[in-house]
Design a protein around this motif. Structure first.
Motif, short mmCIF file in Angstrom:
data_model
loop_
_atom_site.label_atom_id
_atom_site.label_comp_id
_atom_site.label_asym_id
_atom_site.label_seq_id
_atom_site.Cartn_x
_atom_site.Cartn_y
_atom_site.Cartn_z
N ALA A 17 -10.61 3.49 8.69
CA ALA A 17 -10.15 4.84 9.02
C ALA A 17 -11.12 5.84 8.41
CB ALA A 17 -8.73 5.08 8.49
N TYR A 19 -11.36 10.00 7.18
CA TYR A 19 -10.60 11.22 6.89
C TYR A 19 -11.57 12.38 6.73
CZ TYR A 19 -7.74 7.24 5.44
OH TYR A 19 -7.11 6.04 5.39
N ILE A 29 -6.71 13.05 9.49
CA ILE A 29 -7.04 11.72 9.99
C ILE A 29 -7.99 11.88 11.18
CG2 ILE A 29 -6.14 9.54 10.89
CD1 ILE A 29 -3.45 10.28 9.56
N TYR A 31 -10.29 9.32 12.35
CA TYR A 31 -10.59 8.10 13.12
C TYR A 31 -9.82 6.93 12.54
CZ TYR A 31 -13.22 3.86 14.37
OH TYR A 31 -13.56 2.59 14.78
N ILE A 32 -9.45 5.98 13.41
CA ILE A 32 -8.89 4.70 12.96
C ILE A 32 -9.22 3.65 14.01
CG2 ILE A 32 -6.63 5.14 14.03
CD1 ILE A 32 -5.41 3.63 11.58
N GLY A 36 -6.94 -1.20 12.18
CA GLY A 36 -6.20 -0.24 11.39
C GLY A 36 -4.91 0.19 12.08
N PHE A 42 0.04 2.34 13.39
CA PHE A 42 -0.33 3.75 13.47
C PHE A 42 -0.03 4.33 14.85
CE2 PHE A 42 -3.48 7.14 14.17
CZ PHE A 42 -3.23 7.94 13.05
N LEU A 47 -3.53 11.18 15.11
CA LEU A 47 -4.95 11.53 14.93
C LEU A 47 -5.08 13.05 14.91
CD1 LEU A 47 -6.93 9.03 17.19
CD2 LEU A 47 -7.13 9.30 14.71
#
Length: 211
Positions: A17, A19, A29, A31-32, A36, A42, A47
């Motif tokens: 991820a 931040y 947030i 990106y994941i 993740g 999630f 996002l």
């Protein structure tokens, strides 16, 4: 450039991820990756939302402070195995690695360590059972040795009474056979514990996701 770098983590086997630092102690947030999403269950609608709003528990865990430390120092930080309790009571077991990319992004590479925790807990339970078994076996052995030594001492004093000698020898023989059996059981337990510890060391040496 940062977005191109993040795309490399789309199919990474660990959770990743990113931040974005908006202001001191405030991160969104950014990106994941796929893993993740699965690990955190999630919601992709989160996002772009503030990290502390989606995961309010991380403030008390000191995670925001760790993000700030990495941001200010430009140094990677590895956070060893740690348990996190979510507001719904679910406990997550994670190992994290933080590093800064670009000017305002902190990358978090992490792994679910629930299996590790379960393994450690089982090892502790096994150790407790082993210690109890060893204590019982050693107590029995000491008792039988003491009885046998006492009988030997009696034999020295009353050697002329043949019947007593034969009966005492039978008891001593039985005690010695029991001792022999229990020593073999003790050795087996110790070898089993040694194998478990070797497995644990081997697992520790080969399981780190950051090697």
């Amino acid at each position: 450039m940062e977005n191109d770098l993040l795309k490399l983590y789309d199919d990474f086997t660990l959770g990743v991820a990113a931040y974005q630092r908006i202001s001191p102690n405030t991160y969104k947030i950014y990106y994941i990756n796929k893993v993740g999403v699965l690990l955190d269950r999630f919601n992709l609608n989160h996002l772009g939302k503030y990290l502390h709003e989606v995961y309010p528990e991380i403030v008390s865990f000191g995670f925001i402070d760790q993000l700030e430390e990495v941001f200010d120092s430009d140094q990677e930080m590895t956070i060893p195995f740690h348990a996190y309790e979510k507001p719904d009571g679910e406990i997550l077991y994670r190992a994290n690695k933080l590093k800064k990319i670009g000017t305002d992004l902190i990358l978090n590479i992490y792994n679910d360590e629930s299996e590790t925790y379960s393994y450690i807990r089982d090892m502790k339970d096994n150790n407790q059972r082993l210690n109890k078994a060893l204590d019982l076996i050693s107590h029995d052995i000491r008792g039988e040795v003491t009885t046998s030594l006492g009988l030997i001492e009696l034999l020295k004093q009353e050697f002329d009474e043949t019947n007593d000698v034969e009966a005492s020898l039978q008891i001593i023989q039985r005690n010695m056979e029991n001792i022999d059996f229990k020593i073999h059981a003790l050795v087996h337990l110790l070898f089993e514990k040694s194998d478990q510890m070797n497995d644990m060391k081997s697992w520790d040496n080969n399981s780190s996701p950051y090697r």
